[in-house]
Design a protein around this motif. Structure first.
Motif, PDB file in Angstrom:
ATOM      1  N   VAL A 154       0.833  -1.208   0.000  1.00 38.85           N
ATOM      2  CA  VAL A 154       0.000   0.000   0.000  1.00 38.85           C
ATOM      3  C   VAL A 154       0.869   1.259   0.000  1.00 38.85           C
ATOM      4  O   VAL A 154       0.702   2.144  -0.840  1.00 38.85           O
ATOM      5  N   ASN A 155       1.768   1.400   0.969  1.00 35.39           N
ATOM      6  CA  ASN A 155       2.793   2.451   0.979  1.00 35.39           C
ATOM      7  C   ASN A 155       2.225   3.836   0.637  1.00 35.39           C
ATOM      8  O   ASN A 155       2.733   4.537  -0.236  1.00 35.39           O
ATOM      9  N   PHE A 156       1.142   4.224   1.330  1.00 32.56           N
ATOM     10  CA  PHE A 156       0.478   5.507   1.065  1.00 32.56           C
ATOM     11  C   PHE A 156       0.869   6.491   2.152  1.00 32.56           C
ATOM     12  O   PHE A 156       0.490   6.347   3.311  1.00 32.56           O
ATOM     13  N   ARG A 157       1.613   7.512   1.799  1.00 31.21           N
ATOM     14  CA  ARG A 157       2.253   8.386   2.758  1.00 31.21           C
ATOM     15  C   ARG A 157       1.428   9.646   3.067  1.00 31.21           C
ATOM     16  O   ARG A 157       0.587  10.068   2.268  1.00 31.21           O
ATOM     17  N   PRO A 158       1.680  10.256   4.235  1.00 29.94           N
ATOM     18  CA  PRO A 158       0.925  11.438   4.636  1.00 29.94           C
ATOM     19  C   PRO A 158       0.989  12.597   3.648  1.00 29.94           C
ATOM     20  O   PRO A 158       0.091  13.438   3.629  1.00 29.94           O
ATOM     21  N   ALA A 159       2.027  12.654   2.828  1.00 29.31           N
ATOM     22  CA  ALA A 159       2.123  13.734   1.837  1.00 29.31           C
ATOM     23  C   ALA A 159       0.926  13.753   0.894  1.00 29.31           C
ATOM     24  O   ALA A 159       0.609  14.791   0.298  1.00 29.31           O
ATOM     25  N   HIS A 160       0.233  12.612   0.753  1.00 28.79           N
ATOM     26  CA  HIS A 160      -0.920  12.511  -0.151  1.00 28.79           C
ATOM     27  C   HIS A 160      -2.245  12.395   0.595  1.00 28.79           C
ATOM     28  O   HIS A 160      -3.256  12.019  -0.010  1.00 28.79           O
ATOM     29  N   LYS A 161      -2.260  12.730   1.872  1.00 30.10           N
ATOM     30  CA  LYS A 161      -3.468  12.496   2.673  1.00 30.10           C
ATOM     31  C   LYS A 161      -4.675  13.277   2.162  1.00 30.10           C
ATOM     32  O   LYS A 161      -5.818  12.836   2.337  1.00 30.10           O
ATOM     33  N   ASN A 162      -4.444  14.406   1.510  1.00 34.22           N
ATOM     34  CA  ASN A 162      -5.568  15.190   0.984  1.00 34.22           C
ATOM     35  C   ASN A 162      -6.196  14.560  -0.255  1.00 34.22           C
ATOM     36  O   ASN A 162      -7.232  15.038  -0.732  1.00 34.22           O
ATOM     37  N   GLU A 163      -5.581  13.494  -0.769  1.00 38.28           N
ATOM     38  CA  GLU A 163      -6.100  12.833  -1.970  1.00 38.28           C
ATOM     39  C   GLU A 163      -6.776  11.504  -1.670  1.00 38.28           C
ATOM     40  O   GLU A 163      -7.123  10.769  -2.598  1.00 38.28           O
ATOM     41  N   THR A 168      -9.337   6.448  -3.554  1.00 39.38           N
ATOM     42  CA  THR A 168      -9.904   5.264  -2.906  1.00 39.38           C
ATOM     43  C   THR A 168     -10.420   4.217  -3.896  1.00 39.38           C
ATOM     44  O   THR A 168     -10.171   3.015  -3.705  1.00 39.38           O
ATOM     45  N   PRO A 169     -11.140   4.587  -4.967  1.00 43.14           N
ATOM     46  CA  PRO A 169     -11.562   3.542  -5.918  1.00 43.14           C
ATOM     47  C   PRO A 169     -10.387   2.755  -6.498  1.00 43.14           C
ATOM     48  O   PRO A 169     -10.482   1.527  -6.670  1.00 43.14           O
ATOM     49  N   ASN A 170      -9.280   3.421  -6.784  1.00 42.83           N
ATOM     50  CA  ASN A 170      -8.106   2.729  -7.320  1.00 42.83           C
ATOM     51  C   ASN A 170      -7.467   1.836  -6.268  1.00 42.83           C
ATOM     52  O   ASN A 170      -7.005   0.727  -6.565  1.00 42.83           O
ATOM     53  N   LEU A 171      -7.441   2.308  -5.026  1.00 48.34           N
ATOM     54  CA  LEU A 171      -6.912   1.500  -3.925  1.00 48.34           C
ATOM     55  C   LEU A 171      -7.716   0.222  -3.754  1.00 48.34           C
ATOM     56  O   LEU A 171      -7.155  -0.879  -3.639  1.00 48.34           O
ATOM     57  N   THR A 190      -3.043   7.071   7.872  1.00 44.78           N
ATOM     58  CA  THR A 190      -3.298   8.092   6.859  1.00 44.78           C
ATOM     59  C   THR A 190      -4.594   7.813   6.097  1.00 44.78           C
ATOM     60  O   THR A 190      -5.399   8.721   5.862  1.00 44.78           O
ATOM     61  N   LEU A 191      -4.815   6.559   5.729  1.00 50.41           N
ATOM     62  CA  LEU A 191      -5.975   6.201   4.906  1.00 50.41           C
ATOM     63  C   LEU A 191      -7.273   6.109   5.700  1.00 50.41           C
ATOM     64  O   LEU A 191      -8.325   6.585   5.260  1.00 50.41           O
ATOM     65  N   TYR A 192      -7.203   5.445   6.861  1.00 46.54           N
ATOM     66  CA  TYR A 192      -8.424   5.085   7.583  1.00 46.54           C
ATOM     67  C   TYR A 192      -8.520   5.674   8.987  1.00 46.54           C
ATOM     68  O   TYR A 192      -9.501   5.420   9.682  1.00 46.54           O
ATOM     69  N   LYS A 193      -7.462   6.391   9.408  1.00 49.22           N
ATOM     70  CA  LYS A 193      -7.377   6.884  10.787  1.00 49.22           C
ATOM     71  C   LYS A 193      -7.481   5.744  11.805  1.00 49.22           C
ATOM     72  O   LYS A 193      -8.089   5.872  12.867  1.00 49.22           O
ATOM     73  N   LYS A 194      -6.890   4.634  11.456  1.00 44.84           N
ATOM     74  CA  LYS A 194      -6.800   3.483  12.361  1.00 44.84           C
ATOM     75  C   LYS A 194      -5.533   2.716  12.020  1.00 44.84           C
ATOM     76  O   LYS A 194      -5.112   2.676  10.857  1.00 44.84           O
ATOM     77  N   ASP A 195      -4.900   2.131  13.039  1.00 50.47           N
ATOM     78  CA  ASP A 195      -3.679   1.375  12.770  1.00 50.47           C
ATOM     79  C   ASP A 195      -3.659   0.024  13.478  1.00 50.47           C
ATOM     80  O   ASP A 195      -2.682  -0.716  13.357  1.00 50.47           O
TER      81      ASP A 195
END
Length: 313
Positions: A154-163, A168-171, A190-195
């Protein structure tokens, strides 16, 4: 011989410590994984783009020198190769600034031949970006139809949190394609506000993909899979020089384990045993640990040679 095919960005990482540059190394998430796998003797191929400039020359040369087929890296005469600045803190963790030429749309790729039980790896923003979506989906469709194993980091970083809403459909589509999904606690915060790994797996992952790896930096690795498989793998303490590329090399070690242990897509679909998961985690953590001992984004060549000997046994 089984192949590993990766798709992702190429970038030149310029590393800073105490405000001063200490080195410049070709990188990119999937790129780093493939370099380590190439050094370890795996047959590898990279699908990407770069500029037709000195940075692009360095990247292509580096791929070839490390046993990674670069025939499917497009060169663009009117585009500059991207670079990043990575600033190491006192814990040797990095904060990034990225500089990319956004003046052109991406071109179509030609895909290498993919066979049953080959492994395709993808991840980071590149795997969900609307700009790269047609190329990524084309590869995933081709790989799935040919019976390949698809590994998604997944590797989705906070720099892209506004996107997050936009991608999400692509994810979700990537999760559906994937046979194995890995992500970090930072990604899911970053994605779900849960870890919490159980909450992430049960509410966000398991409907799409049954095999899930949750990493937490120096914390324990958590695995969740079908048949209620659940196991925690502690991470051995090690003195780090840099954590850049640690997750990418975890991916490389896991994929090396799939090759070394003869794990096919059929075996994955049947459900991996605890012994098989243990073996895969051993290689994943070994590669990540070796990467952290050096300033580079990949495992050292000497380590790769030892792994190459083991792979060929």
């Amino acid at each position: 011989m089984r192949k590993v095919i990766g798709i992702g960005e190429t970038i030149l990482d310029i590393i800073f410590r105490d405000g001063q540059p200490i080195g410049a190394y070709p990188g990119g998430s999937t790129f780093n994984s493939l370099i380590s796998l190439g050094r370890a003797g795996a047959a590898t191929c990279f699908i990407s783009e770069t500029g037709n400039d000195r940075v692009g020359d360095k990247i292509i040369t580096f791929l070839n020198e490390n046993g990674v087929n670069a025939d499917h890296v497009n060169r663009h005469p009117d585009r500059k190769s991207p670079i990043s600045l990575a600033f190491l803190n006192e814990h040797n963790d990095a904060e990034y600034l990225f500089y990319k030429d956004q003046t052109n749309n991406l071109s179509d790729f030609t895909y290498p031949c993919i066979q049953t039980d080959d492994i395709v790896i993808l991840g980071s923003y590149y795997a969900v970006s609307p700009a790269t979506r047609p190329q990524v989906v084309g590869l995933l469709d081709y790989a799935r139809n040919r019976g390949a194993i698809i590994y998604y980091d997944v590797n989705f970083r906070p720099a892209h949190k506004n996107e997050v809403m936009r991608i999400t459909p692509n994810l979700l589509e990537n999760l559906e394609y994937a046979d194995i999904v890995r992500g970090s606690s930072e990604d899911f915060e970053t994605l779900y506000k849960k870890d919490d790994p159980d909450k992430v797996y049960n509410s966000e992952i398991s409907f799409y993909c049954k095999r899930f790896i949750h990493t937490q930096g120096a914390g324990a690795v958590e695995v969740r899979a079908e048949n209620a498989f659940k196991k925690r793998y502690p991470v051995s303490s090690t003195e780090t020089v840099s954590t850049i590329g640690a997750g990418d090399n975890f991916n490389a070690g896991f994929i090396y384990g799939l090759l070394r242990l003869g794990i096919t897509r059929e075996k994955i679909e049947q459900g991996l045993s605890e012994e098989q998961w243990d073996g895969l985690m051993r290689y994943a953590q070994l590669f990540a640990c070796e990467c952290c001992k050096s300033p580079y984004n990949y495992v050292p060549k000497e380590f790769g040679e030892r792994m190459k000997t083991e792979l060929n046994q």
